[in-house]
Enzyme design. Structure first.
Site, PDB file in Angstrom:
ATOM      1  N   LYS A  13       0.725  -1.192   0.186  1.00  0.00           N
ATOM      2  CA  LYS A  13      -0.037  -0.150  -0.002  1.00  0.00           C
ATOM      3  C   LYS A  13       0.860   1.089   0.006  1.00  0.00           C
ATOM      4  O   LYS A  13       0.607   2.107  -0.914  1.00  0.00           O
ATOM      5  CB  LYS A  13      -0.948   0.106   1.360  1.00  0.00           C
ATOM      6  CG  LYS A  13      -1.704  -1.354   1.407  1.00  0.00           C
ATOM      7  CD  LYS A  13      -2.783  -1.112   2.630  1.00  0.00           C
ATOM      8  CE  LYS A  13      -2.212  -1.147   3.889  1.00  0.00           C
ATOM      9  NZ  LYS A  13      -1.265  -2.296   4.179  1.00  0.00           N
ATOM     10  N   ARG A  87     -10.001   0.744   8.273  1.00  0.00           N
ATOM     11  CA  ARG A  87      -9.618  -0.630   8.589  1.00  0.00           C
ATOM     12  C   ARG A  87     -10.717  -1.254   9.362  1.00  0.00           C
ATOM     13  O   ARG A  87     -10.405  -2.434   9.878  1.00  0.00           O
ATOM     14  CB  ARG A  87      -8.605  -0.358   9.674  1.00  0.00           C
ATOM     15  CG  ARG A  87      -7.026  -0.404   8.872  1.00  0.00           C
ATOM     16  CD  ARG A  87      -5.967  -0.037  10.187  1.00  0.00           C
ATOM     17  NE  ARG A  87      -4.938  -1.105   9.680  1.00  0.00           N
ATOM     18  CZ  ARG A  87      -3.924  -0.594   9.217  1.00  0.00           C
ATOM     19  NH1 ARG A  87      -3.941   0.905   8.325  1.00  0.00           N
ATOM     20  NH2 ARG A  87      -2.746  -1.168   8.973  1.00  0.00           N
ATOM     21  N   ARG A 126      11.797  -5.138   5.224  1.00  0.00           N
ATOM     22  CA  ARG A 126      11.483  -3.693   4.954  1.00  0.00           C
ATOM     23  C   ARG A 126      12.226  -2.968   5.825  1.00  0.00           C
ATOM     24  O   ARG A 126      12.569  -3.193   6.880  1.00  0.00           O
ATOM     25  CB  ARG A 126      10.088  -3.514   5.068  1.00  0.00           C
ATOM     26  CG  ARG A 126       9.617  -1.858   5.365  1.00  0.00           C
ATOM     27  CD  ARG A 126       8.128  -1.462   5.328  1.00  0.00           C
ATOM     28  NE  ARG A 126       7.503  -2.201   6.230  1.00  0.00           N
ATOM     29  CZ  ARG A 126       6.322  -2.243   6.429  1.00  0.00           C
ATOM     30  NH1 ARG A 126       5.366  -1.559   5.467  1.00  0.00           N
ATOM     31  NH2 ARG A 126       5.637  -2.749   7.420  1.00  0.00           N
ATOM     32  N   ARG A 158      10.826  -1.036  11.478  1.00  0.00           N
ATOM     33  CA  ARG A 158       9.926  -0.624  12.133  1.00  0.00           C
ATOM     34  C   ARG A 158       9.599  -1.569  13.265  1.00  0.00           C
ATOM     35  O   ARG A 158       9.799  -2.810  13.183  1.00  0.00           O
ATOM     36  CB  ARG A 158       8.399  -0.789  11.362  1.00  0.00           C
ATOM     37  CG  ARG A 158       8.393   0.458  10.533  1.00  0.00           C
ATOM     38  CD  ARG A 158       7.303   0.628   9.736  1.00  0.00           C
ATOM     39  NE  ARG A 158       6.035  -0.191  10.037  1.00  0.00           N
ATOM     40  CZ  ARG A 158       4.718  -0.209   9.414  1.00  0.00           C
ATOM     41  NH1 ARG A 158       4.659   0.395   7.985  1.00  0.00           N
ATOM     42  NH2 ARG A 158       3.758  -0.820   9.771  1.00  0.00           N
ATOM     43  N   ARG A 169      -1.103  -8.520  13.758  1.00  0.00           N
ATOM     44  CA  ARG A 169      -1.633  -7.619  12.622  1.00  0.00           C
ATOM     45  C   ARG A 169      -2.514  -8.308  11.494  1.00  0.00           C
ATOM     46  O   ARG A 169      -3.369  -7.680  11.230  1.00  0.00           O
ATOM     47  CB  ARG A 169      -0.212  -6.842  11.867  1.00  0.00           C
ATOM     48  CG  ARG A 169       0.431  -5.872  12.557  1.00  0.00           C
ATOM     49  CD  ARG A 169       1.850  -5.577  12.428  1.00  0.00           C
ATOM     50  NE  ARG A 169       1.606  -4.685  11.063  1.00  0.00           N
ATOM     51  CZ  ARG A 169       2.762  -4.546  10.495  1.00  0.00           C
ATOM     52  NH1 ARG A 169       4.136  -5.034  10.902  1.00  0.00           N
ATOM     53  NH2 ARG A 169       2.897  -3.845   9.255  1.00  0.00           N
TER      54      ARG A 169
HETATM   55  P1  AP5 Z   1       4.960  -1.436   2.073  1.00  0.00           P
HETATM   56  O1  AP5 Z   1       4.370  -0.570   0.725  1.00  0.00           O
HETATM   57  O2  AP5 Z   1       5.396  -0.828   3.084  1.00  0.00           O
HETATM   58  O3  AP5 Z   1       3.574  -2.314   2.566  1.00  0.00           O
HETATM   59  P2  AP5 Z   1       2.363  -1.692   3.054  1.00  0.00           P
HETATM   60  O4  AP5 Z   1       1.046  -2.469   2.506  1.00  0.00           O
HETATM   61  O5  AP5 Z   1       2.028  -0.413   3.434  1.00  0.00           O
HETATM   62  O6  AP5 Z   1       2.543  -2.488   4.602  1.00  0.00           O
HETATM   63  P3  AP5 Z   1       2.212  -1.879   6.158  1.00  0.00           P
HETATM   64  O7  AP5 Z   1       2.956  -2.958   6.799  1.00  0.00           O
HETATM   65  O8  AP5 Z   1       2.538  -0.351   5.969  1.00  0.00           O
HETATM   66  O9  AP5 Z   1       0.733  -1.883   6.489  1.00  0.00           O
HETATM   67  P4  AP5 Z   1       0.102  -2.169   7.671  1.00  0.00           P
HETATM   68  O10 AP5 Z   1      -1.536  -1.939   7.208  1.00  0.00           O
HETATM   69  O11 AP5 Z   1       0.196  -3.221   8.266  1.00  0.00           O
HETATM   70  O12 AP5 Z   1       0.823  -0.827   8.538  1.00  0.00           O
HETATM   71  P5  AP5 Z   1       0.344   0.635   8.823  1.00  0.00           P
HETATM   72  O13 AP5 Z   1       1.556   1.515   9.024  1.00  0.00           O
HETATM   73  O14 AP5 Z   1      -0.790   1.189   7.771  1.00  0.00           O
HETATM   74  O15 AP5 Z   1       5.645  -2.698   1.365  1.00  0.00           O
HETATM   75  C1  AP5 Z   1       6.178  -3.747   2.099  1.00  0.00           C
HETATM   76  C2  AP5 Z   1       7.599  -3.947   1.995  1.00  0.00           C
HETATM   77  O16 AP5 Z   1       7.499  -4.781   0.587  1.00  0.00           O
HETATM   78  C3  AP5 Z   1       8.669  -2.738   1.599  1.00  0.00           C
HETATM   79  O17 AP5 Z   1       9.866  -3.376   1.976  1.00  0.00           O
HETATM   80  C4  AP5 Z   1       8.576  -2.753   0.051  1.00  0.00           C
HETATM   81  O18 AP5 Z   1       9.562  -2.078  -0.390  1.00  0.00           O
HETATM   82  C5  AP5 Z   1       8.196  -4.085  -0.555  1.00  0.00           C
HETATM   83  N1  AP5 Z   1       7.432  -4.110  -1.638  1.00  0.00           N
HETATM   84  C6  AP5 Z   1       6.004  -3.535  -1.968  1.00  0.00           C
HETATM   85  N2  AP5 Z   1       5.833  -3.597  -3.161  1.00  0.00           N
HETATM   86  C7  AP5 Z   1       6.400  -4.710  -3.659  1.00  0.00           C
HETATM   87  C8  AP5 Z   1       6.553  -5.418  -4.920  1.00  0.00           C
HETATM   88  N3  AP5 Z   1       5.520  -5.090  -5.766  1.00  0.00           N
HETATM   89  N4  AP5 Z   1       7.491  -6.398  -5.092  1.00  0.00           N
HETATM   90  C9  AP5 Z   1       8.403  -6.417  -4.192  1.00  0.00           C
HETATM   91  N5  AP5 Z   1       8.513  -5.921  -3.122  1.00  0.00           N
HETATM   92  C10 AP5 Z   1       7.525  -4.831  -2.617  1.00  0.00           C
HETATM   93  O19 AP5 Z   1       0.000   0.671  10.114  1.00  0.00           O
HETATM   94  C11 AP5 Z   1       0.732   0.148  11.345  1.00  0.00           C
HETATM   95  C12 AP5 Z   1      -0.087   0.388  12.631  1.00  0.00           C
HETATM   96  O20 AP5 Z   1      -0.725   1.547  12.621  1.00  0.00           O
HETATM   97  C13 AP5 Z   1      -1.428  -0.381  12.667  1.00  0.00           C
HETATM   98  O21 AP5 Z   1      -0.896  -1.914  12.952  1.00  0.00           O
HETATM   99  C14 AP5 Z   1      -2.229   0.087  13.761  1.00  0.00           C
HETATM  100  O22 AP5 Z   1      -1.771  -0.341  14.916  1.00  0.00           O
HETATM  101  C15 AP5 Z   1      -1.956   1.547  13.393  1.00  0.00           C
HETATM  102  N6  AP5 Z   1      -3.054   2.156  12.484  1.00  0.00           N
HETATM  103  C16 AP5 Z   1      -2.871   2.545  11.107  1.00  0.00           C
HETATM  104  N7  AP5 Z   1      -3.806   2.832  10.538  1.00  0.00           N
HETATM  105  C17 AP5 Z   1      -4.680   2.650  11.330  1.00  0.00           C
HETATM  106  C18 AP5 Z   1      -6.090   2.887  11.322  1.00  0.00           C
HETATM  107  N8  AP5 Z   1      -6.889   3.265  10.134  1.00  0.00           N
HETATM  108  N9  AP5 Z   1      -6.971   2.531  12.499  1.00  0.00           N
HETATM  109  C19 AP5 Z   1      -6.506   2.049  13.543  1.00  0.00           C
HETATM  110  N10 AP5 Z   1      -5.007   2.079  13.732  1.00  0.00           N
HETATM  111  C20 AP5 Z   1      -4.188   2.151  12.606  1.00  0.00           C
HETATM  112 MG    MG Z   2       2.462   1.062   4.734  1.00  0.00          MG
END
Ligand code: AP5
Ligand code: MG
Length: 219
Positions: A13, A87, A126, A158, A169
């Site tokens: 994402k 979410r 990552r 992270r 998660r």
């Molecule tokens: P990346 O693009 O970073 O993946 P992502 O989908 O963004 O993964 P996240 O871990 O950020 O998602 P998440 O939803 O768990 O965490 P968030 O920060 O939103 O890619 C991952 C890796 O793969 C990278 O190394 C990248 O280089 C690689 N990659 C990407 N595309 C690729 C491809 N096509 N081929 C090869 N490699 C590739 O949330 C974190 C925490 O915040 C949550 O757990 C929660 O505690 C809180 N939080 C966030 N939003 C909310 C909400 N709305 N409500 C409540 N709590 C929330």
């Molecule tokens: Mg992300």
């Protein structure tokens, strides 16, 4: 145009959102990054947020509502992208009400799909830039010299990118976010995209499903 990115942790994402922001004029709202910034502030509130994130659980609805309302109040872009929000079904209502308040509506919910094994591999490999938040992979996009090529920032893992926290998660995602996928599927808004291909191929698929043509149309 209003787009949300949905998908399990590590599905890409943030990587795709960076590209749509930098090359296609989207204003990107990343709830995870906003919450990590709050956590890093060192305030009491920040410490509470950090504990929730590091456990892999969702922060309370009211915190998210306030972030989203503030973002929408200051946003005048005609291309808006929510990454990691909504979410759960309560957050989907927050989005709907927030958009209605500015006379807008959700256009596309992009669901990035990837197998569980591939997700974990991406998570543990990552790294993110401590200063600008840019996302790297030790496998597919290793930063030369071990620092962020954009601003020289330190690269960090992270705290929630461990196999143990990932498992929670993913559980939270299955229980709380999958119903949001169903909601948008029933409304005809869900666009399923195979997230297992190269970053560029995934970007092209997303552009196709949201109806943007060409490479970097500069809007
Ligand atoms: P990346 O693009 O970073 O993946 P992502 O989908 O963004 O993964 P996240 O871990 O950020 O998602 P998440 O939803 O768990 O965490 P968030 O920060 O939103 O890619 C991952 C890796 O793969 C990278 O190394 C990248 O280089 C690689 N990659 C990407 N595309 C690729 C491809 N096509 N081929 C090869 N490699 C590739 O949330 C974190 C925490 O915040 C949550 O757990 C929660 O505690 C809180 N939080 C966030 N939003 C909310 C909400 N709305 N409500 C409540 N709590 C929330
Ligand atoms: Mg992300």
């Amino acid at each position: 145009m209003v787009v949300v990115f949905l998908g399990p942790p590590g599905s890409g994402k943030g990587t795709q959102a960076e590209r749509l922001r930098d090359e296609y004029g989207f204003t990107h709202f990343d709830t995870g990054a906003a919450l990590r910034a709050e956590a890093a502030s060192g305030s009491d509130f920040g410490r509470r947020i950090a504990a929730i994130i590091e456990g892999g659980n969702l922060v309370p609805l009211e915190v998210i509502r306030e972030l989203v309302v503030r973002f929408l109040a200051g946003c005048d872009s005609d291309r808006v992208l929510f990454d990691g929000f909504p979410r759960n079904l309560d957050q989907a209502e927050v989005l709907e009400a927030g958009l209605a308040g500015i006379g807008d509506d959700l256009d596309h919910a992009i669901f990035l799909q990837l197998s569980q094994d591939a997700l974990l591999g991406r998570i543990v490999n990552r790294r993110i830039c401590a200063s600008c938040g840019a996302i790297y992979s030790l496998v597919t996009s290793p930063p030369p010299g071990g620092m962020c090529p954009l601003d020289g920032g330190e690269l960090l893992q992270r705290k929630d990118d461990t196999p143990e926290v990932f498992t929670n998660r993913l559980r939270v995602y299955m229980e709380q976010t999958v119903p949001v996928l169903d909601l948008y599927r029933n409304r005809g808004l869900l666009r399923e995209v195979d997230g297992a291909r190269t970053v560029e191929n995934v970007t092209q698929s997303i552009l196709r499903v949201v109806g943007i043509d060409g490479v970097g149309d500069g809007a």
